[in-house]
Design an enzyme around this catalytic site. Structure first.
Site, mmCIF file in Angstrom:
data_model
loop_
_atom_site.group_PDB
_atom_site.id
_atom_site.type_symbol
_atom_site.label_atom_id
_atom_site.label_comp_id
_atom_site.label_asym_id
_atom_site.label_seq_id
_atom_site.Cartn_x
_atom_site.Cartn_y
_atom_site.Cartn_z
ATOM 1 N N HIS A 86 12.855 102.893 68.194
ATOM 2 C CA HIS A 86 13.909 102.165 67.400
ATOM 3 C C HIS A 86 13.430 100.945 67.077
ATOM 4 O O HIS A 86 13.750 100.613 65.941
ATOM 5 C CB HIS A 86 15.373 102.274 68.225
ATOM 6 N N THR A 146 28.358 109.336 63.828
ATOM 7 C CA THR A 146 29.335 109.131 64.720
ATOM 8 C C THR A 146 29.157 110.166 65.804
ATOM 9 O O THR A 146 29.650 110.189 67.004
ATOM 10 C CB THR A 146 30.707 109.703 64.053
ATOM 11 N N GLU A 147 28.243 111.030 65.762
ATOM 12 C CA GLU A 147 27.553 111.991 66.718
ATOM 13 C C GLU A 147 26.745 111.441 67.746
ATOM 14 O O GLU A 147 26.385 111.847 68.968
ATOM 15 C CB GLU A 147 27.041 113.052 66.052
ATOM 16 N N LEU A 205 19.923 93.980 45.174
ATOM 17 C CA LEU A 205 19.972 95.238 45.969
ATOM 18 C C LEU A 205 21.147 95.370 46.896
ATOM 19 O O LEU A 205 21.166 94.304 47.755
ATOM 20 C CB LEU A 205 18.495 95.253 46.712
ATOM 21 N N ASP A 265 14.875 108.959 60.592
ATOM 22 C CA ASP A 265 14.522 109.897 61.725
ATOM 23 C C ASP A 265 13.237 110.017 62.296
ATOM 24 O O ASP A 265 12.218 109.848 61.414
ATOM 25 C CB ASP A 265 14.837 111.532 61.389
ATOM 26 N N GLY A 266 12.966 110.262 63.598
ATOM 27 C CA GLY A 266 11.953 110.609 64.262
ATOM 28 C C GLY A 266 11.401 109.249 65.111
ATOM 29 O O GLY A 266 10.267 109.270 65.748
HETATM 30 C C1 FPP Z 1 17.094 108.554 64.383
HETATM 31 O O1 FPP Z 1 15.737 108.930 65.151
HETATM 32 C C2 FPP Z 1 17.209 107.235 64.413
HETATM 33 C C3 FPP Z 1 18.374 106.631 64.710
HETATM 34 C C4 FPP Z 1 19.531 107.520 65.486
HETATM 35 C C5 FPP Z 1 18.582 105.320 64.803
HETATM 36 C C6 FPP Z 1 17.889 104.598 63.700
HETATM 37 C C7 FPP Z 1 18.027 103.311 63.757
HETATM 38 C C8 FPP Z 1 17.042 102.348 63.251
HETATM 39 C C9 FPP Z 1 15.840 102.556 62.564
HETATM 40 C C10 FPP Z 1 17.046 100.775 63.284
HETATM 41 C C11 FPP Z 1 18.612 100.484 62.824
HETATM 42 C C12 FPP Z 1 18.215 99.031 62.902
HETATM 43 C C13 FPP Z 1 19.201 98.240 62.162
HETATM 44 C C14 FPP Z 1 18.861 96.898 61.685
HETATM 45 C C15 FPP Z 1 20.434 98.646 61.857
HETATM 46 P P1 FPP Z 1 15.913 109.635 66.698
HETATM 47 O O2 FPP Z 1 16.292 108.930 67.600
HETATM 48 O O3 FPP Z 1 16.892 111.065 66.472
HETATM 49 O O4 FPP Z 1 14.274 110.432 66.652
HETATM 50 P P2 FPP Z 1 14.201 111.919 67.198
HETATM 51 O O5 FPP Z 1 14.403 112.783 66.369
HETATM 52 O O6 FPP Z 1 12.450 111.672 67.214
HETATM 53 O O7 FPP Z 1 14.479 111.829 68.795
#
Ligand code: FPP
Length: 250
Positions: free
Chosen positions: A45, A74-75, A139, A28-29
Site C-alpha cells: 500500500h 465498504t467491503e 484537476l 489493485d494489486g
Molecule cells: C487494493 O489492493 C488496494 C487497496 C484496497 C488500497 C489502495 C490504496 C492505495 C493505493 C493507497 C491510498 C492512498 C491514499 C493517499 C488515499 P489489494 O490490497 O486488494 O491487493 P491484492 O489484491 O494484491 O491483495
C-alpha cells in the site's frame, strides 16, 4: 515537462483534443506486489502511494479533468485490523506531504463515500484537504474512501423516496438524471475510462451506475508498478475505441 523517452514517445502519439474527461482507477494489486517481494501487505500500500502521486501528476499534465481513485471500499473493512488501520492513516500521511504540490497544481480534492464511518483522524485529514482545495479550478481528484456503489445507490433512492413521501416530487419527476444527482458523484460527468491493473477483470462495487458507457482498460501490472507510461498507454488505447453509446458509428 520532464519525461522519460518511452513516456515522451507515448505523449507525442496522444491526441490532446480527445483526452478522456473523467478517468476512474481501481488501484489493485498492492498486496500481491508485496507478497512477491516477501514484504508485508502494508508495504504494498505504501508503494502504491507512489503510483498514486505519479498518476495524479500525469493526469494533470495531459489535461484529464476528473480522476476518481478507489482507495477503500465498504467491503475492505473485512481485512485484518492492522491493514485497515494502516489504510486509514495513509490519506493523512499522503495529504500532509503533498497538499502544497496539489494546491500549486490547482487540484481540487473531493471525497466519495460515507465520511461518518471513517476514523476521526482520517475524516479530519480529508476535510482539511477539501477545505484547502475547495476553490481550486484544475484537476478534480475524488478519493473513493469508504465507498460502495450499491450502498451509494440505496442512499440515493432513500433520499428520493423521502422527497416523494414528503410530497416535494412526483413519480414522474424521478429520472436517470435525478438519480445521478443524488449519488456522491452528483454534478460530475460519468467516467470515460476505467483503469484496473493487477489482472482482475471485475468492477468490485465501483461506480456501477456511473459506468454504464465507460470504456474499460485492464492490465496485468500490480498497482505499485503502474507508471506514468501505463497511464499514457491506457489513454492512447482509449483514443482508438469507437464509442457508440448503443447507437451506430457516425
Ligand atoms: C487494493 O489492493 C488496494 C487497496 C484496497 C488500497 C489502495 C490504496 C492505495 C493505493 C493507497 C491510498 C492512498 C491514499 C493517499 C488515499 P489489494 O490490497 O486488494 O491487493 P491484492 O489484491 O494484491 O491483495
Amino acid at each position: 515537462m520532464s519525461l522519460h523517452p518511452k513516456e515522451k514517445e507515448l505523449y507525442q502519439k496522444l491526441d490532446l483534443q480527445s483526452i478522456p474527461h473523467h478517468v476512474a482507477i481501481i488501484m489493485d494489486g498492492n498486496g500481491r506486489w508485496a507478497r512477491k517481494r516477501g514484504l508485508p501487505r502494508i508495504a504494498g500500500h505504501r508503494a502504491g502511494v507512489n503510483s498514486l502521486r505519479e498518476t495524479i501528476r500525469a493526469a494533470d499534465q495531459v489535461g484529464v479533468k476528473i480522476l476518481t481513485l478507489y482507495t477503500f471500499s465498504t467491503e475492505n473493512w473485512k481485512r485484518p485490523s492492522k491493514e485497515v488501520r494502516f489504510l486509514m492513516k495513509l490519506p493523512e500521511e499522503y495529504l500532509s506531504k503533498e497538499i502544497d504540490e496539489l494546491c500549486a497544481k490547482n487540484v481540487c480534492i473531493k471525497q466519495m463515500g460515507e465520511m461518518e464511518g471513517l476514523p476521526e483522524h482520517t475524516r479530519n485529514a480529508i476535510e482539511d484537504a477539501m477545505d484547502k482545495t475547495a476553490e481550486n479550478t484544475g484537476l478534480i481528484v475524488n478519493f473513493a474512501l469508504n465507498y460502495g456503489s450499491r450502498g451509494e445507490i440505496v442512499r440515493a433512492v432513500k433520499k428520493i423516496s423521502r422527497l416523494a413521501s414528503g410530497g416535494s416530487i412526483n413519480e414522474e419527476d424521478i429520472t436517470e438524471e435525478m438519480i445521478s444527482r443524488f449519488l456522491y458523484s452528483g454534478g460530475q460527468p460519468d467516467p470515460d475510462l476505467l483503469i484496473r491493473p493487477s489482472g482482475e477483470l471485475r468492477l468490485s462495487n465501483f461506480l456501477l451506475w456511473q459506468m454504464a458507457y465507460t470504456e474499460f482498460w485492464f492490465s496485468e501490472t500490480y498497482w505499485p508498478d503502474f507508471k506514468k507510461e501505463d497511464f499514457l498507454q491506457a489513454i492512447l488505447d482509449y483514443q482508438k475505441r469507437n464509442r457508440r453509446y448503443g447507437g451506430l458509428t457516425k
